[in-house]
Design a protein around this motif. Structure first.
Motif, PDB file in Angstrom:
ATOM      1  N   VAL A 113      50.836  18.415 -78.431  1.00 58.61           N
ATOM      2  CA  VAL A 113      49.926  18.170 -77.300  1.00 58.61           C
ATOM      3  C   VAL A 113      48.812  19.215 -77.298  1.00 58.61           C
ATOM      4  CG1 VAL A 113      49.747  18.161 -74.765  1.00 58.61           C
ATOM      5  CG2 VAL A 113      51.685  17.019 -75.874  1.00 58.61           C
ATOM      6  N   LEU A 114      49.193  20.470 -77.476  1.00 58.82           N
ATOM      7  CA  LEU A 114      48.174  21.545 -77.470  1.00 58.82           C
ATOM      8  C   LEU A 114      47.177  21.353 -78.604  1.00 58.82           C
ATOM      9  CD1 LEU A 114      50.411  24.624 -76.589  1.00 58.82           C
ATOM     10  CD2 LEU A 114      48.687  23.535 -75.133  1.00 58.82           C
ATOM     11  N   ASN A 115      47.670  20.948 -79.774  1.00 56.45           N
ATOM     12  CA  ASN A 115      46.768  20.711 -80.912  1.00 56.45           C
ATOM     13  C   ASN A 115      45.781  19.583 -80.586  1.00 56.45           C
ATOM     14  OD1 ASN A 115      48.142  22.650 -82.314  1.00 56.45           O
ATOM     15  ND2 ASN A 115      49.350  21.214 -83.554  1.00 56.45           N
ATOM     16  N   ALA A 116      46.292  18.539 -79.937  1.00 54.96           N
ATOM     17  CA  ALA A 116      45.421  17.403 -79.590  1.00 54.96           C
ATOM     18  C   ALA A 116      44.370  17.842 -78.570  1.00 54.96           C
ATOM     19  CB  ALA A 116      46.263  16.244 -79.046  1.00 54.96           C
ATOM     20  N   VAL A 117      44.761  18.684 -77.614  1.00 61.99           N
ATOM     21  CA  VAL A 117      43.793  19.177 -76.618  1.00 61.99           C
ATOM     22  C   VAL A 117      42.702  19.956 -77.354  1.00 61.99           C
ATOM     23  CG1 VAL A 117      43.425  20.677 -74.611  1.00 61.99           C
ATOM     24  CG2 VAL A 117      45.546  19.355 -74.792  1.00 61.99           C
ATOM     25  N   GLU A 118      43.136  20.844 -78.235  1.00 60.82           N
ATOM     26  CA  GLU A 118      42.204  21.712 -78.979  1.00 60.82           C
ATOM     27  C   GLU A 118      41.236  20.884 -79.826  1.00 60.82           C
ATOM     28  OE1 GLU A 118      40.931  25.489 -80.368  1.00 60.82           O
ATOM     29  OE2 GLU A 118      42.324  25.014 -78.769  1.00 60.82           O
ATOM     30  N   ARG A 119      41.790  19.917 -80.559  1.00 59.36           N
ATOM     31  CA  ARG A 119      40.956  19.089 -81.445  1.00 59.36           C
ATOM     32  C   ARG A 119      39.952  18.256 -80.667  1.00 59.36           C
ATOM     33  NH1 ARG A 119      45.705  17.870 -84.385  1.00 59.36           N
ATOM     34  NH2 ARG A 119      45.939  15.994 -83.142  1.00 59.36           N
ATOM     35  N   SER A 120      40.369  17.764 -79.508  1.00 57.49           N
ATOM     36  CA  SER A 120      39.517  16.805 -78.777  1.00 57.49           C
ATOM     37  C   SER A 120      38.395  17.480 -78.011  1.00 57.49           C
ATOM     38  CB  SER A 120      40.361  16.008 -77.778  1.00 57.49           C
ATOM     39  OG  SER A 120      40.770  16.842 -76.717  1.00 57.49           O
ATOM     40  N   GLY A 121      38.636  18.709 -77.557  1.00 57.89           N
ATOM     41  CA  GLY A 121      37.671  19.370 -76.675  1.00 57.89           C
ATOM     42  C   GLY A 121      37.605  18.710 -75.297  1.00 57.89           C
ATOM     43  N   CYS A 122      38.553  17.805 -75.020  1.00 64.55           N
ATOM     44  CA  CYS A 122      38.547  17.107 -73.718  1.00 64.55           C
ATOM     45  C   CYS A 122      39.296  17.923 -72.672  1.00 64.55           C
ATOM     46  CB  CYS A 122      39.222  15.744 -73.863  1.00 64.55           C
ATOM     47  SG  CYS A 122      38.282  14.610 -74.900  1.00 64.55           S
ATOM     48  N   LYS A 123      39.068  17.561 -71.421  1.00 68.04           N
ATOM     49  CA  LYS A 123      39.720  18.268 -70.324  1.00 68.04           C
ATOM     50  C   LYS A 123      41.021  17.560 -69.954  1.00 68.04           C
ATOM     51  CE  LYS A 123      35.341  19.941 -68.538  1.00 68.04           C
ATOM     52  NZ  LYS A 123      35.343  21.151 -69.380  1.00 68.04           N
ATOM     53  N   VAL A 124      42.000  18.393 -69.560  1.00 68.62           N
ATOM     54  CA  VAL A 124      43.298  17.863 -69.135  1.00 68.62           C
ATOM     55  C   VAL A 124      43.649  18.477 -67.790  1.00 68.62           C
ATOM     56  CG1 VAL A 124      45.776  17.798 -69.655  1.00 68.62           C
ATOM     57  CG2 VAL A 124      44.126  17.574 -71.513  1.00 68.62           C
ATOM     58  N   LEU A 125      43.964  17.632 -66.842  1.00 63.82           N
ATOM     59  CA  LEU A 125      44.474  18.110 -65.553  1.00 63.82           C
ATOM     60  C   LEU A 125      45.887  17.573 -65.375  1.00 63.82           C
ATOM     61  CD1 LEU A 125      44.042  19.412 -62.686  1.00 63.82           C
ATOM     62  CD2 LEU A 125      43.394  17.126 -61.920  1.00 63.82           C
ATOM     63  N   VAL A 126      46.847  18.473 -65.124  1.00 61.24           N
ATOM     64  CA  VAL A 126      48.200  18.022 -64.809  1.00 61.24           C
ATOM     65  C   VAL A 126      48.216  17.686 -63.314  1.00 61.24           C
ATOM     66  CG1 VAL A 126      50.646  18.590 -64.837  1.00 61.24           C
ATOM     67  CG2 VAL A 126      49.143  19.527 -66.616  1.00 61.24           C
ATOM     68  N   GLY A 127      48.596  16.462 -63.008  1.00 60.89           N
ATOM     69  CA  GLY A 127      48.539  15.998 -61.617  1.00 60.89           C
ATOM     70  C   GLY A 127      49.691  16.539 -60.778  1.00 60.89           C
ATOM     71  N   GLN A 128      49.689  17.857 -60.592  1.00 55.34           N
ATOM     72  CA  GLN A 128      50.696  18.484 -59.709  1.00 55.34           C
ATOM     73  C   GLN A 128      50.229  18.226 -58.284  1.00 55.34           C
ATOM     74  OE1 GLN A 128      53.567  20.106 -62.417  1.00 55.34           O
ATOM     75  NE2 GLN A 128      53.624  19.758 -60.219  1.00 55.34           N
ATOM     76  N   SER A 129      50.640  17.059 -57.794  1.00 52.61           N
ATOM     77  CA  SER A 129      50.041  16.544 -56.566  1.00 52.61           C
ATOM     78  C   SER A 129      50.231  17.466 -55.362  1.00 52.61           C
ATOM     79  CB  SER A 129      50.617  15.163 -56.270  1.00 52.61           C
ATOM     80  OG  SER A 129      52.027  15.216 -56.259  1.00 52.61           O
ATOM     81  N   SER A 130      51.347  18.183 -55.295  1.00 48.72           N
ATOM     82  CA  SER A 130      51.605  19.006 -54.098  1.00 48.72           C
ATOM     83  C   SER A 130      50.541  20.079 -53.904  1.00 48.72           C
ATOM     84  CB  SER A 130      52.988  19.653 -54.185  1.00 48.72           C
ATOM     85  OG  SER A 130      53.943  18.642 -54.366  1.00 48.72           O
ATOM     86  N   ARG A 131      49.953  20.562 -54.980  1.00 47.86           N
ATOM     87  CA  ARG A 131      48.887  21.553 -54.837  1.00 47.86           C
ATOM     88  C   ARG A 131      47.688  20.983 -54.087  1.00 47.86           C
ATOM     89  NH1 ARG A 131      47.821  25.313 -60.145  1.00 47.86           N
ATOM     90  NH2 ARG A 131      49.992  25.592 -60.779  1.00 47.86           N
ATOM     91  N   PHE A 132      47.611  19.648 -54.026  1.00 44.27           N
ATOM     92  CA  PHE A 132      46.454  18.986 -53.422  1.00 44.27           C
ATOM     93  C   PHE A 132      46.794  18.388 -52.051  1.00 44.27           C
ATOM     94  CE2 PHE A 132      45.783  19.409 -57.902  1.00 44.27           C
ATOM     95  CZ  PHE A 132      44.436  19.728 -58.020  1.00 44.27           C
TER      96      PHE A 132
END
Ligand SMILES: NC(=O)c1ccc[n+]([C@@H]2O[C@H](COP(=O)([O-])OP(=O)(O)OC[C@H]3O[C@@H](n4cnc5c(N)ncnc54)[C@H](O)[C@@H]3O)[C@@H](O)[C@H]2O)c1
Length: 366
Positions: A113-132
């Motif tokens: 997963v980390l490699n895919a994030v790095e390669r893509s340059g895209c943003k990822v938000l984990v939807g930890q809903s309680s923080r919101f």
């Protein structure tokens, strides 16, 4: 509804239309978003969601949705054990990602997963809903703004009578674990204040109610955590028995005890109470009940999703980094995996040791 994005809008594709209903509701209500397409392998559900939100575009094929150039962001709401694959596929297609909690359900695929994030340059938000959710947001903002002093301890819990959830076929599979699906809420709240957890210890149990309903893994959890700064925390949850009446308890809470003050954010009834420098006060966000809970009852809480998709839209537009991101989400998964190992072995588990086993030691500094 037109699929034409207005200037400045982002296109949203939603995968998994159970809990995905909440992000669709958030997307259609927001000027920042255009909901472009829905995807689920259950065609009747696709049709139902299209009817509900006056949408016309759906597909049963995730690959087809990923090829849609009008989509900028994929919202992922499939069963927990599918998240890693679905996140990687979205990133490889060049899409930003919002993935519900738990981000992934063990560390095996974390590096991929980390490699895919790095390669893509895209943003990822984990939807930890309680923080919101208003009381938890207020607690965090208050803690940052005022001098509560040094953190002394944190207690966070999430108790819910979730026996209804076991009607879902995947919830009775070996892959389904409440430890990841539900303890990810209080576990994440603790990590919000105590990002560096050094060690975890505790117990888990599969109750008779859970066993009778075909659950394979524990539904009852009590853990203690030690921060790298020595601050202790406690995380608990039960999922197959009745909860304490709301007049006495809130099902999900986060308590911060600090040198100069203490605060408690409560899921029900959207309460926030604190004592700071000797003065006590209580605030309520009850008037936001309709904003958070839009579909009747309290099982879908779309207002949290409204807050987080508008937050990630701003991050994308301003090229800012959203949090919790993939790295933070994976360390939270490591904390839950450490809990699982601690309760299986009867020994405390160090987060650094666990991360090292997967070559992920770079995710924490100490
Ligand atoms: N507070 C929260 O943030 C919150 C609350 C509830 C659920 N969730 C999370 O949402 C996720 C989904 O939970 P749910 O309750 O909606 O489950 P669900 O079973 O109701 O919905 C999952 C959907 O995914 C679809 N699906 C599965 N595999 C697919 C595939 N390969 N391609 C397309 N569609 C596929 C299923 O048909 C189903 O409709 C879980 O990860 C859960 O932990 C988060």
């Amino acid at each position: 509804m037109s699929l034409q994005k207005k200037e400045g809008q982002l296109g949203l594709g939603v995968l998994g239309l159970g809990e995905g209903r909440s992000i669709i509701s958030a997307g259609v209500r927001s000027d920042m978003w255009q909901v472009v397409s829905l995807c689920d392998r259950n065609e009747e559900l696709c049709r139902e969601r299209c009817r509900e939100f006056s949408l016309s575009n759906y597909t049963l094929n995730y690959g087809e949705m990923l090829e849609n150039s009008a989509i900028d962001v994929i919202g992922i709401y499939t069963p927990d054990h599918l998240h890693a694959d679905h996140v990687i596929q979205a990133l490889e297609a060049g899409k930003h990602v919002v993935c519900t909690k738990p981000f992934i359900d063990n560390l095996e695929r974390a590096q991929d997963v980390l490699n895919a994030v790095e390669r893509s340059g895209c943003k990822v938000l984990v939807g930890q809903s309680s923080r919101f959710f208003a009381p938890f947001k207020r607690q965090r903002e208050h803690y940052v703004a005022e001098d509560f002093g040094e953190l002394v301890s944190i207690e966070s819990y999430y108790h819910a009578d979730h026996r209804w959830f076991l009607e879902k076929e995947w919830a009775r599979n070996d892959a389904f674990k409440w430890l990841y699906g539900a303890i990810s809420h209080p576990g994440d709240l603790v990590r919000w204040y105590l990002p560096e957890i050094e060690e975890v210890y505790g117990y888990a149990h599969l109750s008779k109610n859970g066993r009778d309903l075909g659950l394979k893994h524990p539904d009852t959890f009590h853990y203690v955590l030690k921060g790298a700064n020595g601050v202790p925390a406690r995380v608990s949850g039960t999922y197959s028995c009745p909860v304490v009446p709301t007049c006495r308890d809130s099902n999900m809470s986060c308590i911060l005890r600090c040198d100069n003050g203490t605060s408690q954010a409560d899921y029900y009834d959207l309460r926030y109470a604190y004592k700071l420098n000797g003065i006590s006060s209580m605030e309520t966000f009850e008037d936001m009940d309709d904003y958070y809970f839009r579909f009747g009852g309290h099982s879908h809480h779309a207002g949290e999703y409204q807050s987080y998709i508008e937050y990630i839209a701003q991050c994308i537009q301003n090229n800012e980094h959203p949090t919790p991101d993939a790295r933070e989400g994976i360390v939270t998964v490591a904390v839950m995996q450490a809990m699982e190992e601690a309760s299986k072995t009867g020994n405390p588990v160090r987060i650094a040791t666990l991360l090292e086993r997967y070559g992920l030691e770079g995710l924490i500094s100490g």
